[in-house]
Scaffold this active site. Structure first.
Site, mmCIF file in Angstrom:
data_model
loop_
_atom_site.group_PDB
_atom_site.id
_atom_site.type_symbol
_atom_site.label_atom_id
_atom_site.label_comp_id
_atom_site.label_asym_id
_atom_site.label_seq_id
_atom_site.Cartn_x
_atom_site.Cartn_y
_atom_site.Cartn_z
ATOM 1 N N ASN A 1 105.986 10.222 -11.757
ATOM 2 C CA ASN A 1 106.975 9.173 -12.016
ATOM 3 C C ASN A 1 107.313 8.991 -13.490
ATOM 4 O OD1 ASN A 1 108.545 6.694 -11.252
ATOM 5 N ND2 ASN A 1 106.978 5.739 -12.551
ATOM 6 N N GLU B 1 112.662 2.291 -8.463
ATOM 7 C CA GLU B 1 112.598 3.740 -8.674
ATOM 8 C C GLU B 1 113.085 4.173 -10.055
ATOM 9 O OE1 GLU B 1 114.804 5.344 -5.353
ATOM 10 O OE2 GLU B 1 113.287 4.659 -3.908
ATOM 11 N N ASP C 1 110.333 6.506 -17.469
ATOM 12 C CA ASP C 1 110.585 6.913 -16.094
ATOM 13 C C ASP C 1 111.358 8.233 -16.040
ATOM 14 O OD1 ASP C 1 110.134 5.330 -13.418
ATOM 15 O OD2 ASP C 1 112.011 6.441 -13.190
ATOM 16 N N ARG D 1 96.207 13.962 -5.106
ATOM 17 C CA ARG D 1 96.427 12.530 -4.963
ATOM 18 C C ARG D 1 97.609 12.249 -5.886
ATOM 19 N NH1 ARG D 1 96.959 7.904 -8.494
ATOM 20 N NH2 ARG D 1 96.324 6.069 -7.345
ATOM 21 N N ASP E 1 100.232 9.769 -7.756
ATOM 22 C CA ASP E 1 100.304 8.408 -8.296
ATOM 23 C C ASP E 1 101.704 7.799 -8.111
ATOM 24 O OD1 ASP E 1 98.845 6.458 -10.082
ATOM 25 O OD2 ASP E 1 100.552 6.850 -11.404
ATOM 26 N N GLU F 1 99.944 7.470 -3.421
ATOM 27 C CA GLU F 1 99.654 6.058 -3.642
ATOM 28 C C GLU F 1 100.939 5.247 -3.482
ATOM 29 O OE1 GLU F 1 98.395 3.073 -7.303
ATOM 30 O OE2 GLU F 1 99.837 4.681 -7.548
ATOM 31 N N GLY G 1 101.019 -3.781 0.696
ATOM 32 C CA GLY G 1 100.340 -4.073 1.952
ATOM 33 C C GLY G 1 101.211 -3.984 3.195
ATOM 34 N N ASP H 1 91.776 0.748 -9.365
ATOM 35 C CA ASP H 1 92.788 -0.270 -9.633
ATOM 36 C C ASP H 1 92.472 -1.632 -9.021
ATOM 37 O OD1 ASP H 1 94.507 1.341 -11.152
ATOM 38 O OD2 ASP H 1 95.440 2.178 -9.352
#
Ligand SMILES: *[C@@H]1O[C@H](CO)[C@@H](O)[C@H](O)[C@H]1NC(C)=O
Ligand SMILES: *[C@@H]1O[C@H](CO)[C@@H](O)[C@H](O)[C@H]1NC(C)=O
Ligand SMILES: *[C@@H]1O[C@H](CO)[C@@H](O)[C@H](O)[C@H]1NC(C)=O
Ligand SMILES: *[C@@H]1O[C@H](CO)[C@@H](O)[C@H](O)[C@H]1NC(C)=O
Ligand SMILES: *[C@@H]1O[C@H](CO)[C@@H](O)[C@H](O)[C@H]1NC(C)=O
Ligand SMILES: *[C@@H]1O[C@H](CO)[C@@H](O)[C@H](O)[C@H]1NC(C)=O
Ligand SMILES: *[C@@H]1O[C@H](CO)[C@@H](O)[C@H](O)[C@H]1NC(C)=O
Ligand SMILES: *[C@@H]1O[C@H](CO)[C@@H](O)[C@H](O)[C@H]1NC(C)=O
Ligand SMILES: *[C@@H]1O[C@H](CO)[C@@H](O)[C@H](O)[C@H]1NC(C)=O
Ligand SMILES: *[C@@H]1O[C@H](CO)[C@@H](O)[C@H](O)[C@H]1NC(C)=O
Ligand SMILES: *[C@@H]1O[C@H](CO)[C@@H](O)[C@H](O)[C@H]1NC(C)=O
Ligand SMILES: *[C@@H]1O[C@H](CO)[C@@H](O)[C@H](O)[C@H]1NC(C)=O
Length: 556
Positions: free
Chosen positions: A147, A194, A207, A236, A238, A262, A266, A331
């Site tokens: 990102n 984004e 970004d 993995r 991010d 990731e 929730g 985190d």
């Protein structure tokens, strides 16, 4: 289960020619990873290659000295607990120091993704780590960030817009590879999430313009090369929700190995689409439900866990089979920063190992570490001395890993059978069936007498069946109708499997007649309790059982 082929035709020719000359290039798929169990570590905080054990004050946010050679030197420690994969911190070059935010010891502030982070070692060290893992039949998962890159502003803080030395940001080197500067201000506006920037004025996360096709090609090539250069088995990824969703499928194809993203939120429905671009996600929605259930005493709601999991099983691609299942990470605060009751802690740690997802343990949890929010939760593991003696949580984790492996080897349908929940009368208890395993959890702590009722209508086991709790090797017997009513002892969890699921080569609860007769073990009914044996013996048994359990999963 659907077999997934990750390799794009573009990548195929190169990969084919590699395969013709070496068989070590077999890419590990989501199916391969689903049999695994992952130990997540922060590279800077795990071990030093020269064996020294300096002090490490997490609040200083400085490099403490851990490196890839250090990981190599402590693979026995990880493997003895039954883990057959590790997830390490991002490996690329980061910014050096910062005026106010400390060092990039965690690896998430990449500056030049074409170079490695020299604090962790050189390219031979990383290749050595990869080959040392593969020689043990273990997998390497590397953390990657797509990102953003990070630069320290060159003008005094507070001046807007900030200015940067873009030539440091490789392989791009210019502002035209980044989105225009704006910090994320509206999480309900996905374009804002984004295309605007994470971070703040002192540590802005520039970004990357993943709407620019040249930039996109650079990132796809980069991931293909880094996976191949270091023989990486899984990634993995991010900050996945900060990049447009349709960037991810081709990223995963170019990676050619298992990818787990990731998506830090929730909400199952928000997370679900990302399980179609990458192989899967770190299961944050379930994490939040589990954390809240165990962090609130008996007012924590365990049936909320069942609700979230059932929704995720329905909405995620491949259900929850390929998710990364975790209860702590770099985190979030460790449970022991707020909860000291060890029975609750043991229930909490049990979760990742008994559900559909791939278990992930965050380093230090096995040592009872208690760090709260970042940076307190990134303690140096070497300060524990890598001790395995008198470490009840480490023994607990070892048993859980063994139980999962034993369930898989007894019935490989374990991996493709969805976990289901047997309704309980109290929201302080949870009964999870994943045949041949039945797990009983509660959040009342060590003075609680939680009870679970499994009616015959649940149809789990037949009548008069002997079940063994892999955590104690105690046995219980179902009623003649197949029902089961159990009470927790001291609030501890139970992980039950039918006696026929155990075998002589297993590391836990071996049948007395077939057990190794020279071991000083205690008996429970007709089962021997080897999990309570001395640490050295236990380690020896774990080695034997690892060899017995996982030969089919060794990389050739
Ligand atoms: C061990 O390595 C650390 C980090 O590279 C270094 O600071 C320290 O001086 C080394 N200690 C010894 C005894 O070589
Ligand atoms: C580490 O890499 C170097 C250079 O490739 C090699 O000489 C050495 O044998 C490797 N060590 C191990 C333990 O693999
Ligand atoms: C920007 O970084 C480059 C590469 O390290 C360096 O050569 C140059 O001096 C820097 N420019 C400024 C203005 O600091
Ligand atoms: C897209 O990125 C490339 C490479 O980083 C850059 O040269 C080019 O100017 C960018 N295009 C636009 C329209 O920003
Ligand atoms: C959403 O965010 C983008 C990027 O910041 C912005 O251009 C756009 O106007 C926003 N849309 C709405 C409806 O606020
Ligand atoms: C969850 O995410 C979905 C999909 O983005 C969205 O429609 C819904 O409003 C979100 N729910 C909550 C409670 O934020
Ligand atoms: C449980 O604790 C969390 C914080 O961990 C809090 O946000 C939540 O509201 C609590 N829930 C209950 C039911 O007490
Ligand atoms: C517990 O959570 C479930 C499912 O989310 C909910 O239906 C129920 O009302 C909650 N019960 C309590 C006592 O909070
Ligand atoms: C293996 O598990 C599946 C799914 O639960 C079940 O249908 C099958 O009977 C089991 N096989 C054995 C040998 O227990
Ligand atoms: C648990 O059971 C014991 C023995 O039956 C009893 O003494 C104790 O009061 C019970 N504790 C609770 C919290 O019910
Ligand atoms: C269980 O044992 C009881 C008492 O020995 C017997 O009557 C019953 O038939 C048995 N049931 C099954 C399913 O084996
Ligand atoms: C478990 O409890 C239920 C409900 O009280 C009862 O019907 C059943 O017979 C009990 N089973 C056993 C094995 O005690």
């Amino acid at each position: 289960m659907m077999k997934k082929y990750h390799m794009s035709s573009f990548a195929f020719n190169a990969a084919l020619s590699t395969l013709l000359f070496t068989i070590s290039a077999l890419a590990a798929s989501a199916d391969d990873w689903s049999k695994r169990s992952i130990y997540q570590l922060v590279t800077d905080r795990f071990a030093l290659g020269n064996g020294s054990r300096p002090s490490c004050d997490t609040s200083e946010k400085k490099y403490c000295g851990g490196n890839w050679q250090g990981i190599i030197s402590q693979l026995d420690y990880i493997q003895e607990m039954g883990f057959d994969a590790i997830w390490i911190s991002p490996v690329v070059e980061n910014v050096e120091g910062t005026p106010s935010s400390g060092d990039a010891y965690h690896g998430y502030w990449a500056q030049d993704i074409t170079s490695l982070n020299a604090h962790f070692g050189n390219s031979d060290d990383l290749k050595n780590l990869s080959s040392a893992l593969h020689a043990r039949g273990m997998y390497l998962m590397v953390d990657v960030v797509v990102n953003h890159l990070v630069a320290i502003p060159t003008n005094p803080s507070g001046v807007w817009p900030e200015t940067f030395n873009y030539s440091l940001l490789q392989p791009f080197g210019g502002s035209d590879s980044f989105h225009p500067q704006c910090f994320i201000s509206d999480y309900s506006n996905q374009t804002n999430v984004e295309q605007c920037w994470l971070g703040d004025a002192s540590i802005p996360l520039l970004d990357i313009d993943t709407e620019n096709s040249t930039v996109v090609d650079i990132m796809y090539n980069w991931i293909k090369n880094i996976v191949s250069d270091y023989d990486i088995d899984g990634l993995r990824v991010d900050t996945v929700k900060h990049v447009r969703q349709d960037f991810w499928p081709d990223f995963a194809l170019n990676a050619g190995v298992y990818t787990v993203g990731e998506v830090f939120i929730g909400n199952v429905s928000y997370v679900a689409p990302y399980t179609r671009g990458l192989d899967s996600v770190l299961d944050y929605p379930t994490y939040f439900a589990v954390y809240n259930a165990f962090n609130n005493g008996t007012s924590g709601n365990m049936s909320a866990i069942a609700d979230v999991v059932t929704q995720a099983q329905y909405e995620y691609n491949h259900g929850t089979f390929y998710v990364g299942s975790f209860v702590e990470n770099q985190d979030n605060p460790r449970l022991q920063s707020t909860v000291s009751d060890q029975s609750i802690v043991k229930n909490f740690i049990t979760w990742p190992f008994i559900n559909d997802g791939i278990p992930i343990l965050y380093y230090g949890q096995e040592q009872g570490y208690q760090g709260g929010n970042d940076p307190a939760n990134r303690e140096a593991l070497w300060l524990s001395g890598f001790s395995i003696d008198n470490k009840p949580l480490l023994t607990h984790v070892k048993s859980l890993n063994s139980a999962r492996k034993q369930a898989i080897s007894y019935n490989s349908s374990f991996l493709t059978t969805k976990a289901s929940f047997i309704p309980q009368s109290s929201v302080s208890t949870l009964a999870i069936s994943k045949p041949p395993m039945l797990t009983l959890l509660s959040n009342g702590g060590n003075s609680s007498n939680a009870t679970w009722n499994i009616p015959s209508s649940a149809g789990l086991y037949g009548g008069n069946k002997t079940l063994v709790d892999v955590l104690t090797c105690d046995t219980v017997t179902t009623g003649s109708d197949g029902s089961l009513n159990l009470t927790a002892s001291n609030g501890l969890p139970k992980v039950l499997m039918p006696s026929e699921a155990f075998n002589a080569s297993g590391s836990l609860c071996t049948i007395e007649a077939e057990g190794p007769s020279s071991l000083p073990v205690k008996s429970n009914g007709s089962f021997r309790t080897v999990v309570h044996a001395g640490a050295e013996i236990l380690a020896a048994i774990m080695w034997a059982s690892l060899i017995a359990f996982v030969p089919g999963t060794m990389l050739l």
